[in-house]
Write a protein that holds these residues in place. Structure first.
Motif, PDB file in Angstrom:
ATOM      1  N   LEU A  73      31.031 -15.487 -18.438  1.00  0.00           N
ATOM      2  CA  LEU A  73      30.083 -16.356 -17.361  1.00  0.00           C
ATOM      3  C   LEU A  73      31.077 -16.015 -15.890  1.00  0.00           C
ATOM      4  O   LEU A  73      30.307 -17.001 -15.020  1.00  0.00           O
ATOM      5  N   HIS A  74      31.973 -15.603 -15.820  1.00  0.00           N
ATOM      6  CA  HIS A  74      31.786 -15.594 -14.379  1.00  0.00           C
ATOM      7  C   HIS A  74      31.706 -15.057 -13.134  1.00  0.00           C
ATOM      8  O   HIS A  74      30.589 -13.949 -13.386  1.00  0.00           O
ATOM      9  N   SER A  75      31.173 -15.956 -12.260  1.00  0.00           N
ATOM     10  CA  SER A  75      30.599 -15.151 -11.101  1.00  0.00           C
ATOM     11  C   SER A  75      29.177 -15.194 -10.777  1.00  0.00           C
ATOM     12  O   SER A  75      27.924 -15.179 -10.574  1.00  0.00           O
ATOM     13  N   ARG A  76      28.397 -15.986 -12.533  1.00  0.00           N
ATOM     14  CA  ARG A  76      26.812 -16.215 -12.783  1.00  0.00           C
ATOM     15  C   ARG A  76      27.225 -17.884 -12.143  1.00  0.00           C
ATOM     16  O   ARG A  76      28.153 -18.398 -12.173  1.00  0.00           O
ATOM     17  N   THR A  77      26.032 -18.396 -11.940  1.00  0.00           N
ATOM     18  CA  THR A  77      25.674 -19.953 -11.231  1.00  0.00           C
ATOM     19  C   THR A  77      25.411 -20.232 -12.230  1.00  0.00           C
ATOM     20  O   THR A  77      25.461 -19.708 -13.635  1.00  0.00           O
ATOM     21  N   TYR A  78      25.866 -21.815 -12.370  1.00  0.00           N
ATOM     22  CA  TYR A  78      25.657 -22.447 -13.243  1.00  0.00           C
ATOM     23  C   TYR A  78      24.534 -22.810 -14.177  1.00  0.00           C
ATOM     24  O   TYR A  78      24.424 -22.786 -15.075  1.00  0.00           O
ATOM     25  N   ARG A 108      26.122 -34.266  -7.843  1.00  0.00           N
ATOM     26  CA  ARG A 108      25.717 -33.994  -9.273  1.00  0.00           C
ATOM     27  C   ARG A 108      24.076 -32.973  -9.043  1.00  0.00           C
ATOM     28  O   ARG A 108      24.422 -32.347 -10.782  1.00  0.00           O
ATOM     29  N   ASP A 109      24.474 -32.203  -7.978  1.00  0.00           N
ATOM     30  CA  ASP A 109      22.877 -30.800  -8.570  1.00  0.00           C
ATOM     31  C   ASP A 109      23.805 -30.005  -8.738  1.00  0.00           C
ATOM     32  O   ASP A 109      24.189 -29.149  -7.175  1.00  0.00           O
ATOM     33  N   HIS A 110      24.933 -29.225  -8.410  1.00  0.00           N
ATOM     34  CA  HIS A 110      25.589 -27.974  -8.669  1.00  0.00           C
ATOM     35  C   HIS A 110      24.906 -26.849  -9.331  1.00  0.00           C
ATOM     36  O   HIS A 110      25.869 -26.172 -10.179  1.00  0.00           O
ATOM     37  N   ASP A 111      23.889 -26.799 -10.096  1.00  0.00           N
ATOM     38  CA  ASP A 111      23.111 -25.418 -10.782  1.00  0.00           C
ATOM     39  C   ASP A 111      22.905 -24.278  -9.609  1.00  0.00           C
ATOM     40  O   ASP A 111      23.792 -23.127 -10.198  1.00  0.00           O
ATOM     41  N   ASP A 112      23.361 -24.284  -8.666  1.00  0.00           N
ATOM     42  CA  ASP A 112      23.422 -23.433  -7.974  1.00  0.00           C
ATOM     43  C   ASP A 112      24.447 -23.133  -7.472  1.00  0.00           C
ATOM     44  O   ASP A 112      25.558 -21.910  -6.609  1.00  0.00           O
ATOM     45  N   TRP A 113      25.716 -23.738  -8.210  1.00  0.00           N
ATOM     46  CA  TRP A 113      27.411 -23.598  -7.297  1.00  0.00           C
ATOM     47  C   TRP A 113      27.882 -22.044  -8.786  1.00  0.00           C
ATOM     48  O   TRP A 113      26.991 -21.963  -9.859  1.00  0.00           O
ATOM     49  N   TYR A 114      28.640 -21.161  -8.213  1.00  0.00           N
ATOM     50  CA  TYR A 114      29.214 -20.234  -9.125  1.00  0.00           C
ATOM     51  C   TYR A 114      30.329 -20.471  -9.893  1.00  0.00           C
ATOM     52  O   TYR A 114      31.819 -21.470  -9.692  1.00  0.00           O
ATOM     53  N   ILE A 115      30.504 -19.705 -11.088  1.00  0.00           N
ATOM     54  CA  ILE A 115      31.498 -20.260 -12.174  1.00  0.00           C
ATOM     55  C   ILE A 115      32.608 -19.262 -11.952  1.00  0.00           C
ATOM     56  O   ILE A 115      32.444 -18.043 -11.506  1.00  0.00           O
TER      57      ILE A 115
END
Length: 161
Positions: A73-78, A108-115
């Motif tokens: 999952l590294h470098s993917r968004t949540y 709360r909205d962290h869908d576009d944050w990176y793993i």
């Protein structure tokens, strides 16, 4: 003269075989008549008992399903990670998000944050009861930035101010 062992061995072998064949169940006699074994052989048969069991079929005993494997999952968004989990028939509810740095609060909205990191590691077995923890950063370049676990050096208590 001493007997030659090569000639003695066959004679001993014949004698042993002759003695072994003489114990055939006849009655000993006092004269020189040979003893013969009785030709009657008694046999007994016990009644056969059989026990039958039903063979195991695929419908009665389900085959064990192998554990899933942790995806990379590294470098993917949540959001992409949740989609990957759904594609692999893994519940996205198993994902737990946490901030990569101690001085960053995960919104709360962290869908576009990176793993930046995941536990368990990619390729590891993923049993059905395992929760997957992913460490997130708002910008992917922040994944490699750390001051003793802090994103900003001024927030690190061990740095000299």
């Amino acid at each position: 003269m001493v007997p030659n062992p090569r000639r003695l061995a066959p004679s001993v072998l014949v004698g042993v075989l002759a003695l072994a064949g003489c114990s055939g169940g006849g009655t000993p006699t006092g004269d020189a008549t040979p003893v013969t074994a009785s030709a009657t052989v008694a046999t007994t048969t016990a009644p056969a008992t059989t026990t039958t069991t039903a063979p195991a079929t695929a419908s009665t005993v389900p085959a064990p399903t192998p554990d899933a494997v942790m995806p990379a999952l590294h470098s993917r968004t949540y959001e992409q990670a949740r989609t990957d989990f759904s594609r692999q028939n893994l519940s996205p509810a198993r994902l737990t998000a946490a901030a990569q740095h101690k001085d960053v609060t995960l919104p709360r909205d962290h869908d576009d944050w990176y793993i930046c990191d995941s536990s368990p590691r990619p390729g590891a077995p993923l049993p059905a009861t395992t929760t997957v923890t992913v460490r997130l950063a708002q910008d992917f370049s922040d994944c490699t930035t750390s001051f003793n676990g802090y994103l900003y050096e001024e927030n690190d208590p061990s740095s000299a101010s």
